[in-house]
Write an enzyme that holds these catalytic residues in place. Sequence first.
Site, mmCIF file in Angstrom:
data_model
loop_
_atom_site.group_PDB
_atom_site.id
_atom_site.type_symbol
_atom_site.label_atom_id
_atom_site.label_comp_id
_atom_site.label_asym_id
_atom_site.label_seq_id
_atom_site.Cartn_x
_atom_site.Cartn_y
_atom_site.Cartn_z
ATOM 1 N N SER A 167 0.848 -1.195 0.000
ATOM 2 C CA SER A 167 0.000 0.000 0.000
ATOM 3 C C SER A 167 0.884 1.245 0.000
ATOM 4 O O SER A 167 2.072 1.144 -0.331
ATOM 5 C CB SER A 167 -0.951 -0.039 1.206
ATOM 6 N N ASN A 168 0.330 2.378 0.349
ATOM 7 C CA ASN A 168 1.123 3.613 0.393
ATOM 8 C C ASN A 168 0.627 4.496 1.535
ATOM 9 O O ASN A 168 -0.314 4.136 2.239
ATOM 10 C CB ASN A 168 1.055 4.337 -0.963
ATOM 11 N N ARG A 169 1.250 5.655 1.697
ATOM 12 C CA ARG A 169 1.003 6.482 2.886
ATOM 13 C C ARG A 169 -0.193 7.415 2.761
ATOM 14 O O ARG A 169 -0.403 8.256 3.640
ATOM 15 C CB ARG A 169 2.256 7.295 3.208
ATOM 16 N N ALA A 180 -4.741 7.582 -4.100
ATOM 17 C CA ALA A 180 -3.380 7.154 -4.447
ATOM 18 C C ALA A 180 -3.467 5.679 -4.831
ATOM 19 O O ALA A 180 -3.243 4.779 -4.007
ATOM 20 C CB ALA A 180 -2.454 7.364 -3.262
#
Length: 218
Positions: free
Chosen positions: A21-23, A88
């Site tokens: 995943s991402n932030r 995102a």
Amino acid sequence: MRFLITAGPTREPIDPVRYISNRSSGKMGYAIAEAAIEVGHDVVLISGPVNLDPPPAAKLISVSTSDEMFDAVHRHVANRDVLIMCAAVADYKPAKVSKHKIKQRDEKLSLELTPTRDILASLAKQDRQVLVVGFAAETENLQENAQNKLRAKNCDIVVANDVSGSDSGMESEENEVTIFFRSGEIKEISRASKKIIARELVKLFANMRENCLTKKMS
Ligand code: CTP
């Protein structure tokens, strides 16, 4: 007007307990949804996993993977006036999802990744009524990269922010953005809370959509 807004990260599973995943916190997308509702727009919010309360008046569609977000956007985009792709979305996902939990071993482990489907680009070829707004999170060459995305993904507008520092963009309460238009025009919104930025963006998108309609009718 009818807004379709995506927000937050996507999760791309590796095995039943792990994912990539991402932030992204989802704060910018949720702030845009709130700002749109504040001034009376109808909002469908497609959200990846975040720790935020959605605005009660929004129709919330919760998704997890990029494939689920892709399907949800395509299901809901018809009859919308503005699409804001603030999410995102992961660019890559594991080529294979292990059915069972991958066991620890004392050796290197490589993960093969395959590109996800690009949601914005998938809408590019459609004969569309909807104003398409992309977001660009950049750590270098902001203007060049954002303008390339605008063209490559056939967006009407790209909102770019620099995510190289810790004080704006992902996870932060504040942001500062540069807005690129298809005409070549560039606008900046200087540092402010995501709430203030969201209000400015909603005004700008609604005006732009209104102008498109007026032009088409005349
Ligand atoms: N996006 C999308 N589908 C994907 C990946 C991204 O629709 N599979 C959208 C995002 O929601 C955003 C825009 O594309 O509106 C730009 O995303 P970003 O991650 O900044 O750009 P990428 O095209 O993924 O390029 P890069 O990561 O190389 O900067």
